[in-house]
Motif scaffolding. Sequence first.
Motif, mmCIF file in Angstrom:
data_model
loop_
_atom_site.group_PDB
_atom_site.id
_atom_site.type_symbol
_atom_site.label_atom_id
_atom_site.label_comp_id
_atom_site.label_asym_id
_atom_site.label_seq_id
_atom_site.Cartn_x
_atom_site.Cartn_y
_atom_site.Cartn_z
ATOM 1 N N ARG A 178 -10.757 2.183 3.751
ATOM 2 C CA ARG A 178 -9.439 1.788 3.232
ATOM 3 C C ARG A 178 -8.388 1.792 4.342
ATOM 4 N NH1 ARG A 178 -11.190 5.252 -1.183
ATOM 5 N NH2 ARG A 178 -11.915 3.908 -2.869
ATOM 6 N N ALA A 233 -6.073 -1.376 5.081
ATOM 7 C CA ALA A 233 -4.619 -1.268 4.975
ATOM 8 C C ALA A 233 -3.932 -1.667 6.285
ATOM 9 C CB ALA A 233 -4.220 0.148 4.593
ATOM 10 N N LEU A 235 3.682 -1.040 6.083
ATOM 11 C CA LEU A 235 2.519 -0.953 5.193
ATOM 12 C C LEU A 235 2.829 -1.209 3.727
ATOM 13 C CD1 LEU A 235 0.609 2.112 6.696
ATOM 14 C CD2 LEU A 235 0.137 -0.320 7.017
ATOM 15 N N ALA A 266 0.430 -0.627 0.584
ATOM 16 C CA ALA A 266 -0.916 -0.300 1.051
ATOM 17 C C ALA A 266 -1.135 1.199 1.179
ATOM 18 C CB ALA A 266 -1.177 -0.980 2.395
#
Length: 312
Positions: free
Chosen positions: A42, A46, A154, A157
């Motif tokens: 992840r 991201a 981000l 995310a």
Amino acid sequence: MINTSDILAAAQLLKNGGLVAFPTETVYGLGADATSDAAVARIFAAKQRPQFNPLISHVPDAEAAFRLGDFPKQAVILANAVWPGALTIIVERRKDCPISLLCSAGLSSVALRVPAHPVAQALLQAVGRPLAAPSANRSGRISPTAADHVRASLGDAVQMILDGGPSTVGVESTVVRFTENGPYLLRSGGIPREVISTILGRQVIDPTRYDTDLHSPGQLESHYATQAQLRLNAAAPEWREAYLGYGDYAYGPWNLSKSGNLQEAAANLFKMLHVIDDSSPEAIAVAPIPMTGLGEAINDRLQRAAAPRPKS
């Protein structure tokens, strides 16, 4: 203000495989359970980060790191002298090391750090697992030294951001790799080369140009990029260039350190690049920075930010 309930909530998210951004003394990290392949994956998604670029795993103390990697004698000496602090040590991983191989990009080594920031320490204690935590920004962009930088880069995310205020060091950790042939400086950073050499009683050498494997983050030629192109070692700005000054090289409102203090300049570097880049200049000129002490780390980041951009 971060309280115990914030730490416990963040720890639970991490244990469940989520992503949490948290402060360290260097820059903000995008944390995930380093022992979970799915959680580490992840991070790459991201950040939009290439999976051949390794990740650093954070632990609460040197003893925890010694259980994960095979530390030669000099690596132990350096760890005990500097940790907690802005230093990452790369060693061979132990056979029973639980850290996901995704963190090592398929290599036999493991990159470990003990952060000094109290929020990072509290989070690591609450989670009870190593945390993979590259800088909390889109891959290749300016590193975040404040929670707002993380939000801007981000967005959704990341599931939670622990706001611990501005980073005090302001550039990433120094990375040293230990092999049979000696300690190699893979990335200059918050602990100057001279300090490490003094502790070890020997020079820390640069990696051979024939070693093409990426053992550490921050080794890509193009990294830390601003939207505007950078021109380095500029004594003055040219037409329509914003100018990032240092010491007596001063044109306009932005100066890394008017007094010529490299520690102050390092702490201000990414913050000021964010501010200048947000003003949408046509280009950014940067004053000359001395190549001593923390100046080596500052120049490294600037050179990578100014490098030719990879074609998409």
